[in-house]
Design an enzyme around this catalytic site. Structure first.
Site, PDB file in Angstrom:
ATOM      1  N   ASP A 141     -57.659 -22.634  12.562  1.00 29.69           N
ATOM      2  CA  ASP A 141     -56.902 -23.861  12.756  1.00 29.69           C
ATOM      3  C   ASP A 141     -57.841 -25.024  13.112  1.00 29.69           C
ATOM      4  OD1 ASP A 141     -54.082 -24.838  13.094  1.00 29.69           O
ATOM      5  OD2 ASP A 141     -54.795 -25.321  15.105  1.00 29.69           O
ATOM      6  N   GLU A 147     -70.822  -7.991  10.983  1.00 25.41           N
ATOM      7  CA  GLU A 147     -71.105  -6.696  11.626  1.00 25.41           C
ATOM      8  C   GLU A 147     -70.053  -5.655  11.252  1.00 25.41           C
ATOM      9  OE1 GLU A 147     -70.991  -7.259  15.840  1.00 25.41           O
ATOM     10  OE2 GLU A 147     -72.515  -8.839  15.760  1.00 25.41           O
TER      11      GLU A 147
HETATM   12  C1  GLC Z   1     -52.884 -27.171  12.373  1.00 26.94           C
HETATM   13  C2  GLC Z   1     -51.615 -26.372  12.146  1.00 26.94           C
HETATM   14  C3  GLC Z   1     -50.461 -27.155  12.653  1.00 26.94           C
HETATM   15  C4  GLC Z   1     -50.647 -27.397  14.135  1.00 26.94           C
HETATM   16  C5  GLC Z   1     -51.982 -28.081  14.409  1.00 26.94           C
HETATM   17  C6  GLC Z   1     -52.337 -28.016  15.853  1.00 26.94           C
HETATM   18  O1  GLC Z   1     -52.933 -28.323  11.625  1.00 26.94           O
HETATM   19  O2  GLC Z   1     -51.497 -26.015  10.801  1.00 26.94           O
HETATM   20  O3  GLC Z   1     -49.238 -26.533  12.406  1.00 26.94           O
HETATM   21  O4  GLC Z   1     -49.610 -28.207  14.618  1.00 26.94           O
HETATM   22  O5  GLC Z   1     -53.038 -27.451  13.731  1.00 26.94           O
HETATM   23  O6  GLC Z   1     -52.681 -26.715  16.213  1.00 26.94           O
END
Ligand code: GLC
Length: 587
Positions: A237, A301
């Site tokens: 993310d 790993e």
């Molecule tokens: C990313 C995710 C989204 C979330 C954001 C904050 O963009 O896809 O859904 O709100 O990160 O974590």
């Protein structure tokens, strides 16, 4: 209009590096048969896939029960959005414990059962990792709040004194992606106002300080925790947000905005950084690459091809390619492709640029049209007004999409996407042709964007509505109770999976297309452009398949050949508007 077979153009683009070319080290030394280079990966949004306990929010046991539908569809892997312990302020992207499952989704045993079943069915399992921020409920953040200013507990996050008299002004002018300022001030135990902490997203999502070695150690350990449980990879993310410029300088967006219309969510993709338009001091900083190199060493790993996939909203593509250099991640989502308008020249350009950029570092291109953050492509492709990503759609949004045109274009766009070499992502429900749900009542909406913009931007709830399985069951078979955390539209029965199986339907179109993609090896193929069909057409050969997408308004004559699959009926050898066909052309 008459048309002879178009000449093959000289230009061939490929996502796969040339074999055995010692001159291209390290690109050429990467084996081309790793599963992820051509995989079709299905995104499960756990809240909305299937709900075994009937509380209205999907869960892991529900996923396990419904998993068989995915090999039947013809995908190779699943990616699950977060199911970890979380107060769910941002639908699980606010993680309070990275090593456990939130009770709303089940238990670690439920996860193990789900993963075992997926592996039994031949599906790889990718989980989501959220390293830019934790939840404010995370034990680290709670300790930071309780700790004295300047203490080591605060050093895991980005706490700063405010500016101005009494420190009443935030430390800089950064804005939250969800709206409003990116800083929140805390209160000291004695009730007086204290320091501010940074949150690029919601106030419940404090940013971690990746200059702190403890943060590195923690995430290496979290990676191992899930790798030891047998996961095949991580979707990372906000993979371009972890490193911030030292001193956290102010930043003002250039007035021109980016090529994506000044979108504020997820991350405004920037113009290429130059002296006039420097990159924002929180996105795409060089420091992120060392973090992912460190992670890559851990993945390497482990047995098997375990992968890292970047969610990085970075433009242009040749800059994004830095995330997938041979010692970093394996894939990065191709948001430039997702954001490309329904225009043949734009599509040809983005396909070429994608194959060139990713190919230059030996990575496969990815292709994606929908996910849990953007307006579903069955609606987005028929919008007639700009809709910045993440802004969402409500009943009064300008440019309301025509659902018939939207679905028609979505089917054509999907056939185009699934014919391309590389790895493709499918977001749950797109195989049913689901549109964005536009008329969710305000009091049912849950996206923080809706609240943080004072109800101006609708946010992402419209693409997150629980999906329909059975047309005449409670909650369309999402569960047995009829509960649903977001209301489902009353007219979804014909879109339910059981109504579409075996019928002339979008689901069967996806199944046929995925089967052909596999049979003809398109995922590991190449793009050989074909000229002569006119500006409004995207035409190319991939192996023994000719793909023609008519993105314009007038029918296009088809070459003589066998139609393998078409997104709409192709009567009398003519390809109608907004239609894609895969052909075996008679030589
Ligand atoms: C990313 C995710 C989204 C979330 C954001 C904050 O963009 O896809 O859904 O709100 O990160 O974590």
């Amino acid at each position: 209009m008459t048309l002879s077979l178009p000449p093959e153009s000289e230009h061939t683009a490929t996502g796969t590096p040339p074999e055995n070319d010692p001159g291209l080290d390290p690109v050429a030394t990467r084996p081309a048969d790793e599963w992820w280079r051509s995989a079709v990966i299905y995104q499960i949004y756990p809240r909305s896939f299937a709900d075994a306990d009937g509380d209205g929010v999907g869960d892991l046991a529900g996923i396990t029960d419904r998993l068989e539908a995915l090999p039947e569809l013809g995908v190779d892997a699943i990616w699950l959005s977060p199911f970890y312990v979380s107060p769910q302020r941002d639908a699980g992207y606010d993680v309070a414990d990275y090593r456990d499952v939130d009770p709303v989704f089940g238990t670690l045993d439920d996860f193990d059962r789900m993963a075992a079943r997926a592996h039994e069915l031949g599906l790889k399992v990718i989980v989501d990792l959220v390293p830019n921020h934790t939840s404010s409920d995370h034990v680290w953040f709670q300790a930071a709040l309780a700790a004295p200013e300047g203490g080591p507990e605060r050093g895991r996050y980005i706490f700063r004194d405010g500016k101005g008299p009494g420190g009443d002004e935030p430390p800089n002018n950064w804005e939250s992606v969800f709206g409003g300022r990116a800083w929140t001030r805390v209160t000291r135990p004695d009730g007086t106002p204290g320091q501010w902490y940074l949150h690029l997203f919601d106030a419940s999502q404090p940013d971690l300080d990746w200059d702190n070695p403890e943060v590195h150690e923690e995430f290496l350990d979290v990676l191992r925790f899930w790798l030891d449980r047998g996961v095949d990879g991580f979707r990372v993310d906000v993979a371009h947000g972890l490193a911030k410029v030292e001193g956290l300088p102010d930043y003002t967006k250039p007035a021109t905005g980016g090529s994506m219309g000044g979108a504020s969510f997820p991350l405004e993709p920037e113009l290429e950084a130059d002296t006039q338009h420097p990159s924002p001091p929180y996105w795409a900083q060089e420091g992120v690459h060392d973090i992912f190199r460190e992670w890559r060493r851990v993945l390497d790993e482990y047995e098997g091809d375990r992968i890292l996939v970047a969610e990085a909203w970075v433009e242009p593509l040749r800059k994004l390619a830095d995330w997938v250099r041979p010692d970093e991640m394996h894939q990065a989502f191709n948001f430039s492709y997702l954001m490309t308008p329904w225009s043949a020249p734009a599509l040809r350009t983005v396909i070429d640029e994608s194959l060139d950029a990713f190919g230059s570092v030996g990575a496969p291109s990815t292709w994606v049209l929908s996910n849990h953050d953007v307006v579903r492509h069955a609606s987005r492709l028929a919008l007639t007004a700009e809709n910045p990503q993440g802004a969402g759609l409500g009943p009064d949004s300008p440019g309301q999409p025509d659902p018939v045109l939207g679905l028609r274009r979505a089917r054509a766009a999907t056939l185009l996407m699934l014919s391309l070499p590389g790895s493709a992502y499918i977001y749950q429900g797109e195989e049913l042709g689901l549109p964005e749900v536009i008329d969710i009542p305000g009091d049912a909406r849950q996206d923080p964007t809706w609240f943080r913009t004072d109800f101006e931007k609708y946010g992402r709830d419209g693409c997150r509505v629980p999906i329909p399985w059975e047309g005449d069951a409670p909650a369309y078979g999402f569960n047995g109770t009829g509960q649903s955390w977001l209301p489902q539209p009353a007219d979804w029965a014909p879109l339910a999976r059981d109504a579409q199986l075996g019928a002339d339907s979008t689901l069967e179109l996806y199944r046929r297309t995925l089967e052909l993609r596999r049979a003809h090896g398109l995922g590991t193929g190449s793009v050989e452009w074909l000229d002569g069909y006119g500006t409004d057409v995207v035409a190319y050969r991939n192996g023994d398949v000719t793909i023609i997408a008519n993105v314009g308004e007038t029918p296009v004559e088809l070459p003589v050949g066998e139609v393998l699959v078409a997104s709409e009926p192709t009567a009398e050898a003519a390809l109608p508007a907004d239609t894609t066909v895969w052909l075996r052309v008679r030589e």
